[in-house]
Design a protein around this motif. Structure first.
Motif, PDB file in Angstrom:
ATOM      1  N   SER A 130       6.060  -7.868  -0.203  1.00 40.95           N
ATOM      2  CA  SER A 130       5.583  -6.840  -0.876  1.00 40.95           C
ATOM      3  C   SER A 130       5.704  -7.148  -2.418  1.00 40.95           C
ATOM      4  O   SER A 130       6.561  -7.426  -3.002  1.00 40.95           O
ATOM      5  CB  SER A 130       6.195  -5.582  -0.616  1.00 40.95           C
ATOM      6  OG  SER A 130       5.502  -4.575  -1.632  1.00 40.95           O
ATOM      7  N   ASN A 173       0.912  -3.121   5.552  1.00 40.23           N
ATOM      8  CA  ASN A 173      -0.292  -3.858   5.904  1.00 40.23           C
ATOM      9  C   ASN A 173      -1.214  -3.521   4.725  1.00 40.23           C
ATOM     10  O   ASN A 173      -2.373  -2.666   5.299  1.00 40.23           O
ATOM     11  CB  ASN A 173      -0.845  -3.247   7.198  1.00 40.23           C
ATOM     12  CG  ASN A 173      -1.924  -4.198   7.662  1.00 40.23           C
ATOM     13  OD1 ASN A 173      -2.085  -5.380   7.621  1.00 40.23           O
ATOM     14  ND2 ASN A 173      -2.810  -3.358   8.455  1.00 40.23           N
ATOM     15  N   ARG A 174      -1.003  -3.951   3.681  1.00 40.56           N
ATOM     16  CA  ARG A 174      -2.117  -4.189   2.630  1.00 40.56           C
ATOM     17  C   ARG A 174      -2.235  -5.408   2.153  1.00 40.56           C
ATOM     18  O   ARG A 174      -1.953  -5.613   0.879  1.00 40.56           O
ATOM     19  CB  ARG A 174      -1.826  -3.026   1.519  1.00 40.56           C
ATOM     20  CG  ARG A 174      -1.705  -1.860   1.976  1.00 40.56           C
ATOM     21  CD  ARG A 174      -1.492  -0.658   0.906  1.00 40.56           C
ATOM     22  NE  ARG A 174      -2.658  -0.600   0.208  1.00 40.56           N
ATOM     23  CZ  ARG A 174      -2.679  -0.478  -1.299  1.00 40.56           C
ATOM     24  NH1 ARG A 174      -1.513  -0.292  -1.875  1.00 40.56           N
ATOM     25  NH2 ARG A 174      -3.917  -0.311  -1.756  1.00 40.56           N
ATOM     26  N   SER A 188      -2.081   1.467   6.906  1.00 38.60           N
ATOM     27  CA  SER A 188      -1.498   0.838   5.765  1.00 38.60           C
ATOM     28  C   SER A 188       0.074   0.516   6.105  1.00 38.60           C
ATOM     29  O   SER A 188       0.654  -0.492   5.616  1.00 38.60           O
ATOM     30  CB  SER A 188      -1.393   1.407   4.429  1.00 38.60           C
ATOM     31  OG  SER A 188      -2.389   1.774   4.064  1.00 38.60           O
ATOM     32  N   ASN A 192       0.630  -6.265  -0.132  1.00 37.34           N
ATOM     33  CA  ASN A 192       1.304  -5.193   0.257  1.00 37.34           C
ATOM     34  C   ASN A 192       2.054  -4.256  -0.716  1.00 37.34           C
ATOM     35  O   ASN A 192       2.800  -3.753  -0.589  1.00 37.34           O
ATOM     36  CB  ASN A 192       2.412  -5.594   1.617  1.00 37.34           C
ATOM     37  CG  ASN A 192       1.730  -6.573   2.477  1.00 37.34           C
ATOM     38  OD1 ASN A 192       0.830  -6.126   3.131  1.00 37.34           O
ATOM     39  ND2 ASN A 192       2.346  -7.728   2.739  1.00 37.34           N
ATOM     40  N   ASP A 200       1.702   1.894  -2.015  1.00 33.36           N
ATOM     41  CA  ASP A 200       1.053   3.117  -2.551  1.00 33.36           C
ATOM     42  C   ASP A 200       1.512   4.561  -1.735  1.00 33.36           C
ATOM     43  O   ASP A 200       2.583   4.266  -0.973  1.00 33.36           O
ATOM     44  CB  ASP A 200      -0.749   3.124  -2.536  1.00 33.36           C
ATOM     45  CG  ASP A 200      -1.149   2.947  -1.106  1.00 33.36           C
ATOM     46  OD1 ASP A 200      -0.162   2.802  -0.235  1.00 33.36           O
ATOM     47  OD2 ASP A 200      -2.478   2.963  -1.132  1.00 33.36           O
ATOM     48  N   ASP A 211       2.225  -0.354  -6.483  1.00 32.45           N
ATOM     49  CA  ASP A 211       0.674  -0.484  -6.658  1.00 32.45           C
ATOM     50  C   ASP A 211       0.413   0.203  -8.023  1.00 32.45           C
ATOM     51  O   ASP A 211       0.495   1.284  -8.388  1.00 32.45           O
ATOM     52  CB  ASP A 211      -0.069   0.266  -5.497  1.00 32.45           C
ATOM     53  CG  ASP A 211      -1.327  -0.031  -5.677  1.00 32.45           C
ATOM     54  OD1 ASP A 211      -2.207  -0.398  -7.082  1.00 32.45           O
ATOM     55  OD2 ASP A 211      -2.236  -0.204  -4.815  1.00 32.45           O
ATOM     56  N   VAL A 266       1.417   3.785   2.154  1.00 39.43           N
ATOM     57  CA  VAL A 266       2.611   2.801   2.393  1.00 39.43           C
ATOM     58  C   VAL A 266       3.898   3.773   2.696  1.00 39.43           C
ATOM     59  O   VAL A 266       4.699   3.609   3.643  1.00 39.43           O
ATOM     60  CB  VAL A 266       2.689   1.662   1.920  1.00 39.43           C
ATOM     61  CG1 VAL A 266       4.038   0.796   2.045  1.00 39.43           C
ATOM     62  CG2 VAL A 266       1.516   0.692   1.872  1.00 39.43           C
ATOM     63  N   GLU A 291      -4.672  -7.356   1.215  1.00 39.77           N
ATOM     64  CA  GLU A 291      -5.703  -7.510  -0.158  1.00 39.77           C
ATOM     65  C   GLU A 291      -4.659  -7.269  -1.343  1.00 39.77           C
ATOM     66  O   GLU A 291      -5.357  -7.627  -2.359  1.00 39.77           O
ATOM     67  CB  GLU A 291      -6.852  -6.749   0.342  1.00 39.77           C
ATOM     68  CG  GLU A 291      -6.498  -5.232  -0.112  1.00 39.77           C
ATOM     69  CD  GLU A 291      -5.878  -4.333   1.133  1.00 39.77           C
ATOM     70  OE1 GLU A 291      -5.759  -3.280   0.927  1.00 39.77           O
ATOM     71  OE2 GLU A 291      -5.617  -5.131   2.001  1.00 39.77           O
TER      72      GLU A 291
END
Length: 254
Positions: A61, A19-20, A4, A25, A28, A65, A31, A22
């Motif tokens: 970002s 690096n999320r 992540s 970013n 969570d 999340d 990260v 989907e």
């Protein structure tokens, strides 16, 4: 480090990439722990001088999340805040390289950085009020210190998004670049910083940060204390000698 958060070295600069893609970013627990570990590496590794924080796949970002939040997860590191950054910044300079959106907690991560480079089509905002939340990871504390207070209040209360061009006009963004060029722009500034005396750079950041919370007289006293350490350092002698001898300095960082 987790998948992540990706890290790579560019000379003496550590590039930290959330690096999320989907979920734009969103931050969570993975990260948060990954960024915190990267910042520890930045501070502890003497060969590293500057950090750059950015996001994968053309966005910075989207913040916390919310699905993870609803599941009971808090993307914070105890004592260090969101992503291990918002309440405890690294001793070394940290530059935000912003493409796409930097919203909510994403914007608060930007505000915790020392310098901001943004693509012209990027955007910023603390829209937490639209979700019944508040920008409690530094947005309400730092935004009014970075831009005119009245403008900050308007954006905080409406949750409106601020285009990068306007953010640059108000002073939130240091340098505007073309789309896709935020990281290269940040690395240019990082190289300029890294060429300077590392002890002097760290102490300069320390004085600036600490003086914000001190009365004027105390700030001068603290600066004199830190200045004494710098003046007595090998780097100070090396910098003076290099100038006199018309050569590049060879820094020791002490």
């Amino acid at each position: 480090m987790t998948d992540s958060v990706l890290c790579r070295r560019d000379g003496s600069t550590l590039v930290i990439t959330m690096n999320r893609p989907e979920v734009r970013n969103a931050v969570d627990g993975s990260v948060a722990s990954g960024v915190a570990a990267a910042l520890d590496e930045l501070d502890e590794d003497r060969s590293l001088r500057v950090g750059v924080l950015t996001g994968a796949a053309g966005t910075f970002s989207a913040g916390m999340d919310l699905k993870a939040f609803l599941a009971g997860e808090r993307p914070e590191v105890p004592g260090r805040g969101l992503a291990g950054l918002t309440e405890s910044q690294p001793r070394k300079p940290l530059i935000a390289a912003v493409e796409g959106h930097a919203l909510a907690g994403g914007c608060e991560l930007v505000l915790a950085c020392d310098i901001v480079v943004a693509a012209q089509d990027a955007s910023f905002g603390i829209p937490e009020v639209k979700r019944g939340l508040i920008a409690g990871s530094g947005g309400l504390l730092r935004l009014p210190a970075r831009i005119p207070s009245g403008i900050a209040v308007e954006y905080a209360l409406t949750g409106r998004t601020m285009p990068a061009v306007e953010a640059h006009r108000w002073g939130l963004v240091n340098r505007l670049v073309g789309s896709g060029e935020a990281l290269s722009g940040a690395l240019e500034i990082a190289a300029e910083i890294a060429a300077n005396g590392p002890l002097a750079v760290r102490t300069t950041k320390q004085v600036i940060r600490e003086s914000k919370s001190l009365p004027t007289a105390s700030a001068w006293d603290r600066q004199r204390e830190l200045l004494g350490v710098v003046l007595a350092s090998a780097d100070a002698r090396e910098g003076a000698a290099a100038f006199v001898e018309k050569r590049q300095p060879h820094w020791l960082g002490e």
